[in-house]
Write a protein that holds these residues in place. Structure first.
Motif, PDB file in Angstrom:
ATOM      1  N   ILE A  19      58.103  44.311  41.925  1.00 22.12           N
ATOM      2  CA  ILE A  19      58.307  43.285  42.947  1.00 22.12           C
ATOM      3  C   ILE A  19      56.965  42.735  43.424  1.00 22.12           C
ATOM      4  CG2 ILE A  19      59.156  42.846  45.286  1.00 22.12           C
ATOM      5  CD1 ILE A  19      61.300  45.015  44.742  1.00 22.12           C
ATOM      6  N   CYS A  20      56.012  43.621  43.698  1.00 22.72           N
ATOM      7  CA  CYS A  20      54.725  43.192  44.258  1.00 22.72           C
ATOM      8  C   CYS A  20      53.622  43.061  43.221  1.00 22.72           C
ATOM      9  CB  CYS A  20      54.283  44.147  45.356  1.00 22.72           C
ATOM     10  SG  CYS A  20      55.278  43.955  46.842  1.00 22.72           S
ATOM     11  N   ALA A  21      53.848  43.504  42.009  1.00 23.51           N
ATOM     12  CA  ALA A  21      52.801  43.431  40.987  1.00 23.51           C
ATOM     13  C   ALA A  21      52.280  42.010  40.796  1.00 23.51           C
ATOM     14  CB  ALA A  21      53.302  44.018  39.670  1.00 23.51           C
ATOM     15  N   PRO A  22      53.139  40.990  40.762  1.00 21.63           N
ATOM     16  CA  PRO A  22      52.604  39.630  40.618  1.00 21.63           C
ATOM     17  C   PRO A  22      51.702  39.222  41.789  1.00 21.63           C
ATOM     18  CG  PRO A  22      54.944  39.656  40.121  1.00 21.63           C
ATOM     19  CD  PRO A  22      54.604  40.997  40.690  1.00 21.63           C
ATOM     20  N   ALA A  35      46.144  38.207  43.920  1.00 20.18           N
ATOM     21  CA  ALA A  35      45.046  38.586  44.811  1.00 20.18           C
ATOM     22  C   ALA A  35      43.832  39.029  43.999  1.00 20.18           C
ATOM     23  CB  ALA A  35      45.483  39.704  45.750  1.00 20.18           C
ATOM     24  N   GLY A  36      44.071  39.775  42.949  1.00 16.45           N
ATOM     25  CA  GLY A  36      42.973  40.226  42.094  1.00 16.45           C
ATOM     26  C   GLY A  36      42.268  39.077  41.406  1.00 16.45           C
ATOM     27  N   GLN A  37      43.013  38.067  40.976  1.00 14.55           N
ATOM     28  CA  GLN A  37      42.409  36.903  40.324  1.00 14.55           C
ATOM     29  C   GLN A  37      41.516  36.142  41.288  1.00 14.55           C
ATOM     30  OE1 GLN A  37      45.789  34.680  38.969  1.00 14.55           O
ATOM     31  NE2 GLN A  37      46.118  35.977  37.184  1.00 14.55           N
ATOM     32  N   GLY A  38      41.985  35.952  42.523  1.00 14.71           N
ATOM     33  CA  GLY A  38      41.193  35.247  43.524  1.00 14.71           C
ATOM     34  C   GLY A  38      39.909  35.982  43.823  1.00 14.71           C
ATOM     35  N   GLU A  98      35.980  34.822  42.909  1.00 13.24           N
ATOM     36  CA  GLU A  98      34.968  34.767  43.969  1.00 13.24           C
ATOM     37  C   GLU A  98      33.754  35.611  43.589  1.00 13.24           C
ATOM     38  OE1 GLU A  98      33.033  33.683  47.364  1.00 13.24           O
ATOM     39  OE2 GLU A  98      34.893  32.865  46.594  1.00 13.24           O
ATOM     40  N   ALA A  99      33.991  36.796  43.044  1.00  9.77           N
ATOM     41  CA  ALA A  99      32.883  37.668  42.654  1.00  9.77           C
ATOM     42  C   ALA A  99      32.068  37.045  41.502  1.00  9.77           C
ATOM     43  CB  ALA A  99      33.419  39.038  42.245  1.00  9.77           C
ATOM     44  N   ALA A 100      32.746  36.387  40.589  1.00 11.95           N
ATOM     45  CA  ALA A 100      32.049  35.774  39.453  1.00 11.95           C
ATOM     46  C   ALA A 100      31.175  34.606  39.889  1.00 11.95           C
ATOM     47  CB  ALA A 100      33.082  35.298  38.428  1.00 11.95           C
ATOM     48  N   SER A 101      31.614  33.882  40.941  1.00 14.73           N
ATOM     49  CA  SER A 101      30.826  32.731  41.389  1.00 14.73           C
ATOM     50  C   SER A 101      29.692  33.128  42.327  1.00 14.73           C
ATOM     51  CB  SER A 101      31.729  31.715  42.080  1.00 14.73           C
ATOM     52  OG  SER A 101      32.221  32.229  43.301  1.00 14.73           O
ATOM     53  N   ALA A 102      29.706  34.365  42.810  1.00 17.10           N
ATOM     54  CA  ALA A 102      28.655  34.815  43.751  1.00 17.10           C
ATOM     55  C   ALA A 102      27.363  35.169  43.051  1.00 17.10           C
ATOM     56  CB  ALA A 102      29.152  36.027  44.538  1.00 17.10           C
TER      57      ALA A 102
END
Length: 117
Positions: free
Chosen positions: A98-101, A106-109, A113-117
């Protein structure tokens, strides 16, 4: 987070203009944005923006600091995490699919963000 607090936080976000301000500040990152820059980017009048920022600040979703003559506003990521945790606290009820998607989104966001920092 208590239910009453969650209702207040959700109420602060339950307005198109305030939600737009909060989303812009989340995207701006920890450096935040000056009030004038927020008004320009969202094309809102200063008094309307001031009212929106006051509601968001009262709900604990944004903070402000003075930088010279400017007031810089930043999203309160801790409050955002608390609200999201509250909303998802009882999500799975024994069925993680139910919550995996939501966790994946959230993980993608966060990864972007980490990749652009």
């Amino acid at each position: 987070m208590e239910t009453k607090s969650a209702v207040g936080t959700l109420g602060a976000l339950a307005h198109e203009g305030r939600l737009g301000v909060f989303r812009l500040l989340v995207q701006a990152g920890g450096d935040g944005l000056a009030a004038g820059e927020i008004a320009r980017r969202l094309d809102v009048l200063p008094n309307t923006l001031s009212a929106s920022l006051n509601v968001l600040a009262h709900a604990g979703l944004v903070s402000s600091r003075r930088d010279g003559r400017s007031i810089i506003y930043s999203a309160n990521y801790g409050a955002m995490r608390e609200l999201l945790a509250f909303l998802m606290e009882d999500c799975c009820a024994g069925a993680p699919e139910i919550c995996a998607p939501l966790a994946a989104i959230a993980g993608q966001g966060c990864a972007a963000e980490a990749a652009s920092a």
